[in-house]
Design a protein around this motif. Structure first.
Motif: not given
Length: 333
Positions: A28-56
């Motif tokens: 599970v990847n927690i990020s602000r949802g404003t950027s993507t990984a520097y290099a694409d990889a097929p494994e990202w299709a299996q990753v759950r994305q959770v959008v959260a602003d940590r600072e906030q």
């Protein structure tokens, strides 16, 4: 395991997240949802994305609950910079069976006294800036947390991270592209200090390897801190000589005072150079090798060369003879 990666879309996560997926973990990847990984990889299709602003969410006092609610077996925290933020996460996870693995920095150490510097810190002075102070305080808090019977924690302290997708710290300890142009053209390079100052890089995939090892070897990693760098460090003059050879050149270095150097570049580049070269650091990885099985694949110059090749190929760095860099990355060691 279910592994929650906080800030997995950056330098380290670009390599770590696909590694974890390939190893069979649920990620599970927690990020602000404003950027993507520097290099694409097929494994990202299996990753759950959770959008959260940590600072906030830290300001609201709810970020730890967000992480805990995902019921992780392990949490890899790649974007924590203050003791308060780290403490809040620990307090939220305390009482669970999760293993928290924190990304620190070699700048938790100050100037070198004795090299290589090991995790005791005896080989270095106190940290020099607030960033380093906070990273050191976090590492000490985590170690104490586990020693006192609380949450299982580990901190990893990377060197200057390098890899395809971003500019590497160059031979003068800064990100000035003009340094690479001068080297590629065979032009004299003004060098402040003695030229013997050292920098210790690490390829992002080697760092990702270390995070994976820490997660998968919890018993060996819990309660510990580890320096994670390449097998060797580079001196200013050695780095410049190696880089010049990539372009069929010989490095020509002109010693200058720091005042002269500051007058020849921007304040930002000069400050970065001072920050890296004044520390003049070199680290031991014996603890990580012995306890985790850490086996870095890249020497620092190989990692930098791969990064430069990517920058040239993607039009982000204009060098006069890019063909000398070759079309394939050097084989990992």
């Amino acid at each position: 395991m279910r592994i929650v990666v906080i800030g997995g879309s950056g330098h380290i996560g670009t390599f770590l997240v696909p590694r974890l997926v390939r190893a069979g973990h649920e990620v599970v990847n927690i990020s602000r949802g404003t950027s993507t990984a520097y290099a694409d990889a097929p494994e990202w299709a299996q990753v759950r994305q959770v959008v959260a602003d940590r600072e906030q969410q830290d300001a609201e006092g709810v970020f730890g609950a967000t992480v805990r609610g995902l019921e992780p077996d392990a949490v890899v925290d790649l974007v924590c910079f203050t003791l308060a933020s780290a403490t809040a996460l620990v307090e939220a996870l305390r009482g669970t069976d999760a293993h928290l693995v924190h990304c620190g920095s070699i700048w938790r150490y100050g100037k070198s006294r004795r090299v290589p510097i090991d995790e005791s810190g005896a080989g270095a002075e106190a940290p020099l800036d607030e960033y380093g102070v906070q990273k050191d305080r976090i590492a000490r808090m985590l170690k104490q947390e586990t020693a006192s019977g609380g949450l299982a924690t580990t901190s990893l302290h990377p060197g200057h991270i390098v890899g395809p997708g971003w500019h590497p710290i160059g031979p003068l300890g800064n990100l000035d592209p003009a340094v690479w142009t001068a080297i590629a053209n065979g032009e004299p390079l003004q060098v402040p200090g003695s030229g013997a100052e050292t920098m210790h890089h690490v390829h992002a995939d080697d760092l990702a390897q270390a995070f994976q090892l820490a997660v998968e070897h919890r018993d060996a990693a819990a309660g510990e801190d580890f320096n994670i760098v390449a097998p060797t460090a580079l001196s200013v003059r050695g780095y410049a000589a190696i880089a010049a050879a990539w372009f069929g050149r010989t490095a020509t270095l002109e010693p200058v005072t720091w005042d002269e150097f500051r007058a020849s570049t921007t304040a930002g580049h000069a400050d970065a150079s001072w920050g890296h070269l004044d520390r003049s650091q070199c680290f031991s990885i014996e603890k990580a090798k012995a306890r985790l099985g850490y086996a870095p694949a890249y020497e620092p110059d190989e990692a930098v060369r791969e990064s430069l090749r990517w920058l040239v190929d993607n039009g982000e760095l204009d060098l006069p003879v890019p063909c000398v860099l070759g079309s394939e990355p050097p084989p990992p060691r």
